[in-house]
Motif scaffolding. Structure first.
Motif, PDB file in Angstrom:
ATOM      1  N   THR A 238       0.888  -1.206   0.010  1.00 27.09           N
ATOM      2  CA  THR A 238      -0.015   0.063  -0.174  1.00 27.09           C
ATOM      3  C   THR A 238       1.022   1.232  -0.018  1.00 27.09           C
ATOM      4  OG1 THR A 238      -1.635  -1.032   1.239  1.00 27.09           O
ATOM      5  CG2 THR A 238      -1.677   1.214   1.115  1.00 27.09           C
ATOM      6  N   LEU A 239       0.656   2.145  -0.965  1.00 30.48           N
ATOM      7  CA  LEU A 239       1.510   3.303  -1.100  1.00 30.48           C
ATOM      8  C   LEU A 239       0.775   4.497  -0.958  1.00 30.48           C
ATOM      9  CD1 LEU A 239       3.903   2.478  -4.339  1.00 30.48           C
ATOM     10  CD2 LEU A 239       4.216   1.758  -1.869  1.00 30.48           C
ATOM     11  N   GLN A 240       0.878   5.445  -0.100  1.00 22.49           N
ATOM     12  CA  GLN A 240       0.359   6.422   0.103  1.00 22.49           C
ATOM     13  C   GLN A 240       1.326   7.742  -0.499  1.00 22.49           C
ATOM     14  OE1 GLN A 240      -0.721   7.539   4.044  1.00 22.49           O
ATOM     15  NE2 GLN A 240      -1.952   5.554   4.240  1.00 22.49           N
ATOM     16  N   GLY A 241       0.683   8.712  -1.293  1.00 25.27           N
ATOM     17  CA  GLY A 241       1.353   9.726  -2.161  1.00 25.27           C
ATOM     18  C   GLY A 241       0.749  11.046  -1.795  1.00 25.27           C
TER      19      GLY A 241
ATOM     20  N   THR B 150      -7.318  14.626 -11.941  1.00 21.26           N
ATOM     21  CA  THR B 150      -8.527  13.931 -11.513  1.00 21.26           C
ATOM     22  C   THR B 150      -8.301  12.665 -11.327  1.00 21.26           C
ATOM     23  OG1 THR B 150      -9.146  13.486 -13.836  1.00 21.26           O
ATOM     24  CG2 THR B 150      -9.806  15.639 -12.946  1.00 21.26           C
ATOM     25  N   ARG B 151      -9.039  11.651 -10.594  1.00 24.46           N
ATOM     26  CA  ARG B 151      -9.233  10.447 -10.393  1.00 24.46           C
ATOM     27  C   ARG B 151      -8.787   9.679 -11.987  1.00 24.46           C
ATOM     28  NH1 ARG B 151     -11.233   6.577  -5.756  1.00 24.46           N
ATOM     29  NH2 ARG B 151     -10.462   4.865  -6.419  1.00 24.46           N
TER      30      ARG B 151
ATOM     31  N   VAL C  98       9.424  -5.188 -11.611  1.00 22.47           N
ATOM     32  CA  VAL C  98       8.207  -5.362 -12.613  1.00 22.47           C
ATOM     33  C   VAL C  98       6.814  -5.181 -11.769  1.00 22.47           C
ATOM     34  CG1 VAL C  98       7.060  -6.988 -14.166  1.00 22.47           C
ATOM     35  CG2 VAL C  98       9.564  -7.109 -13.885  1.00 22.47           C
ATOM     36  N   ILE C  99       6.073  -4.435 -12.136  1.00 23.88           N
ATOM     37  CA  ILE C  99       4.851  -4.253 -11.631  1.00 23.88           C
ATOM     38  C   ILE C  99       3.735  -5.173 -12.434  1.00 23.88           C
ATOM     39  CG2 ILE C  99       2.914  -2.743 -11.304  1.00 23.88           C
ATOM     40  CD1 ILE C  99       5.036  -0.404 -11.381  1.00 23.88           C
ATOM     41  N   THR C 100       3.041  -6.081 -11.449  1.00 26.86           N
ATOM     42  CA  THR C 100       2.241  -7.174 -11.951  1.00 26.86           C
ATOM     43  C   THR C 100       0.754  -6.371 -11.807  1.00 26.86           C
ATOM     44  OG1 THR C 100       2.150  -8.094  -9.812  1.00 26.86           O
ATOM     45  CG2 THR C 100       3.947  -9.123 -11.597  1.00 26.86           C
ATOM     46  N   GLY C 101       0.503  -5.541 -11.088  1.00 24.53           N
ATOM     47  CA  GLY C 101      -0.972  -4.938 -10.802  1.00 24.53           C
ATOM     48  C   GLY C 101      -0.972  -3.678 -10.325  1.00 24.53           C
ATOM     49  N   VAL C 102      -1.992  -2.646  -9.977  1.00 25.08           N
ATOM     50  CA  VAL C 102      -1.543  -1.341  -9.643  1.00 25.08           C
ATOM     51  C   VAL C 102      -3.029  -1.105  -9.755  1.00 25.08           C
ATOM     52  CG1 VAL C 102      -0.792  -0.213 -11.505  1.00 25.08           C
ATOM     53  CG2 VAL C 102      -0.443   0.679  -9.314  1.00 25.08           C
ATOM     54  N   ARG C 103      -3.541  -0.322  -8.590  1.00 25.58           N
ATOM     55  CA  ARG C 103      -4.898   0.248  -8.762  1.00 25.58           C
ATOM     56  C   ARG C 103      -4.709   1.415  -7.661  1.00 25.58           C
ATOM     57  NH1 ARG C 103      -9.295  -1.762  -5.643  1.00 25.58           N
ATOM     58  NH2 ARG C 103      -8.534  -3.199  -3.946  1.00 25.58           N
ATOM     59  N   CYS C 104      -5.740   2.643  -8.087  1.00 25.19           N
ATOM     60  CA  CYS C 104      -6.052   3.319  -6.847  1.00 25.19           C
ATOM     61  C   CYS C 104      -7.149   3.036  -6.132  1.00 25.19           C
ATOM     62  CB  CYS C 104      -6.201   4.932  -7.612  1.00 25.19           C
ATOM     63  SG  CYS C 104      -6.990   6.053  -6.460  1.00 25.19           S
ATOM     64  N   VAL C 105      -6.972   3.080  -4.819  1.00 25.69           N
ATOM     65  CA  VAL C 105      -7.724   2.729  -3.768  1.00 25.69           C
ATOM     66  C   VAL C 105      -8.342   3.967  -2.996  1.00 25.69           C
ATOM     67  CG1 VAL C 105      -7.145   0.394  -3.441  1.00 25.69           C
ATOM     68  CG2 VAL C 105      -6.257   2.222  -2.010  1.00 25.69           C
ATOM     69  N   ARG C 106      -7.668   5.022  -3.076  1.00 26.25           N
ATOM     70  CA  ARG C 106      -8.243   6.375  -2.452  1.00 26.25           C
ATOM     71  C   ARG C 106      -7.802   7.502  -3.290  1.00 26.25           C
ATOM     72  NH1 ARG C 106      -6.117   9.657   1.699  1.00 26.25           N
ATOM     73  NH2 ARG C 106      -7.667  10.868   2.643  1.00 26.25           N
TER      74      ARG C 106
ATOM     75  N   ALA D  68      -8.343  11.488  -2.760  1.00 28.53           N
ATOM     76  CA  ALA D  68      -8.444  12.600  -2.157  1.00 28.53           C
ATOM     77  C   ALA D  68      -7.409  13.941  -1.939  1.00 28.53           C
ATOM     78  CB  ALA D  68      -8.819  12.244  -0.546  1.00 28.53           C
ATOM     79  N   PRO D  69      -7.331  14.457  -3.228  1.00 26.29           N
ATOM     80  CA  PRO D  69      -6.369  15.426  -3.555  1.00 26.29           C
ATOM     81  C   PRO D  69      -6.159  16.426  -2.316  1.00 26.29           C
ATOM     82  CG  PRO D  69      -7.451  15.193  -5.559  1.00 26.29           C
ATOM     83  CD  PRO D  69      -8.365  14.444  -4.400  1.00 26.29           C
ATOM     84  N   PRO D  70      -4.751  16.544  -1.992  1.00 25.23           N
ATOM     85  CA  PRO D  70      -3.424  16.051  -2.450  1.00 25.23           C
ATOM     86  C   PRO D  70      -3.066  14.523  -2.274  1.00 25.23           C
ATOM     87  CG  PRO D  70      -2.976  17.410  -0.619  1.00 25.23           C
ATOM     88  CD  PRO D  70      -4.527  17.339  -0.584  1.00 25.23           C
ATOM     89  N   GLU D  71      -3.990  13.933  -1.459  1.00 24.07           N
ATOM     90  CA  GLU D  71      -3.378  12.685  -0.792  1.00 24.07           C
ATOM     91  C   GLU D  71      -4.007  11.817  -1.973  1.00 24.07           C
ATOM     92  OE1 GLU D  71      -4.771  12.168   2.851  1.00 24.07           O
ATOM     93  OE2 GLU D  71      -3.132  13.485   3.727  1.00 24.07           O
ATOM     94  N   PHE D  72      -3.456  10.524  -2.149  1.00 23.51           N
ATOM     95  CA  PHE D  72      -4.065   9.365  -2.963  1.00 23.51           C
ATOM     96  C   PHE D  72      -3.137   8.235  -2.230  1.00 23.51           C
ATOM     97  CE2 PHE D  72      -0.300  11.001  -5.216  1.00 23.51           C
ATOM     98  CZ  PHE D  72       0.306   9.723  -5.550  1.00 23.51           C
ATOM     99  N   THR D  73      -3.969   7.095  -2.586  1.00 20.18           N
ATOM    100  CA  THR D  73      -3.453   5.700  -2.091  1.00 20.18           C
ATOM    101  C   THR D  73      -3.413   4.838  -3.232  1.00 20.18           C
ATOM    102  OG1 THR D  73      -4.195   6.021   0.128  1.00 20.18           O
ATOM    103  CG2 THR D  73      -3.569   3.839  -0.246  1.00 20.18           C
ATOM    104  N   LEU D  74      -2.415   4.019  -3.285  1.00 21.39           N
ATOM    105  CA  LEU D  74      -2.267   3.010  -4.517  1.00 21.39           C
ATOM    106  C   LEU D  74      -1.916   1.595  -3.769  1.00 21.39           C
ATOM    107  CD1 LEU D  74       0.045   4.700  -6.989  1.00 21.39           C
ATOM    108  CD2 LEU D  74      -2.335   4.987  -6.958  1.00 21.39           C
TER     109      LEU D  74
END
Length: 300
Positions: free
Chosen positions: A108-111, A136-137, A186-194, A196-202
């Motif tokens: 889980t990455l928070q940006g 935007t999302r 290598v990235i096998t899968g990635v998606r945005c789960v949150r 809420a600019p400026p924050e986002f979670t992958l």
């Protein structure tokens, strides 16, 4: 796990287990703490007295004219039975086998949009501030789709399968694609789960990554969105067949909890290693030597 002699209990600690590493704590400190706790608990168990062995110790006897070298028999404890001697279990070999299977990890990455730092983390030295109101999302998810598609092609190449074959399609659907050897991240899968600019979670699944690679990925996503971004949090939630519920908290870094964790993980460990050995000996028809490819961390 029932307690008994230190030797018998130690022999049962042959396997793998997961622990929870608190944020900001170096992994070596975690390892050393677990190791110290295990040694402490093992030494507290009842153990037979060390075996005795006959050793001939050198000495000198003084004569009238000269001294002579002599050997004196003595009974001394066998050092291998000393309670402070540390051994290594078979789990280390199993750990090597686990990583040879190229199992994916999940994070889980928070940006945080709007700034860039010298090390891509939220705590690094600030080098730039940017606007992010235009993000935007939908725009973020389009970037993530390109990243995943690019890395999926790289994974197919690393796996040595024909990109246009039915085998490649079926393996990709089942999540069975694995590199034939050590590869770049290598990235096998990635998606945005949150969002809420400026924050986002992958949520991201990947192979052969490093924490710095993941932080840089957030940075490059910001660049692709004509802004900047830093990584504020990295949390590993799965490592191969180990998930968060498997991870022992600090209060459970003791002999009983570790022994129970090793026992429970045993069937999964053996199954994963068996599959890995089968793939190495029988990689399947249609696989070639594999093309050289570099997975891109971002997109253009």
């Amino acid at each position: 796990m029932s307690m008994g002699s230190a030797a018998r209990v130690y022999r049962s600690l042959q396997g793998l287990f997961a622990v929870y590493k608190p944020p900001g704590v170096h992994w070596k400190l975690v390892r050393d703490t677990v190791e110290t706790n295990l040694i402490r608990d093992l030494n507290s168990l009842g153990s037979p007295a060390p075996r005795q062995a006959i050793r001939f110790l050198p000495g000198r006897s003084e004569g009238a004219d000269r001294s002579e070298l002599t050997l004196t028999a003595a009974r001394l404890p066998v050092l291998a039975d000393h309670p402070l001697v540390l051994g290594v279990g078979h789990g280390n070999k199993m750990l090597t086998g686990m990583y040879s299977c190229h199992l994916t990890k999940e994070y889980t990455l928070q940006g945080l949009f709007g700034k860039a730092t010298d090390d891509f983390s939220d705590s690094g030295r600030l080098v730039e501030k940017t606007t992010f109101d235009h993000i935007t999302r939908d725009k973020l998810e389009k970037i993530l789709a390109v990243i995943q598609g690019t890395n999926q092609k790289a994974l197919l190449a690393f796996s040595g399968v024909d990109l246009k074959s039915q085998e490649a399609y079926e393996m990709a659907v089942k999540g069975l694609l694995r590199p034939l050897q050590k590869t770049p991240p290598v990235i096998t899968g990635v998606r945005c789960v949150r969002f809420a600019p400026p924050e986002f979670t992958l949520e991201i699944q990947c192979l052969n990554e490093t924490p710095q690679y993941l932080r840089k990925l957030i940075h490059e996503i910001g660049l692709e969105l004509r802004s900047a971004a830093v990584c504020s949090h990295v949390r590993r939630t799965r490592d191969g067949f180990f998930t968060l519920p498997d991870a022992l908290l600090r209060s459970h870094w003791d002999l009983h909890s570790v022994g129970e964790a090793v026992r429970q993980a045993g069937p999964r460990v053996r199954a994963a290693l068996s599959r890995g050995e089968a793939e190495e000996t029988d990689p399947g028809e249609g696989r070639g030597s594999g093309a050289e490819a570099e997975p891109r961390q971002g997109c253009s």
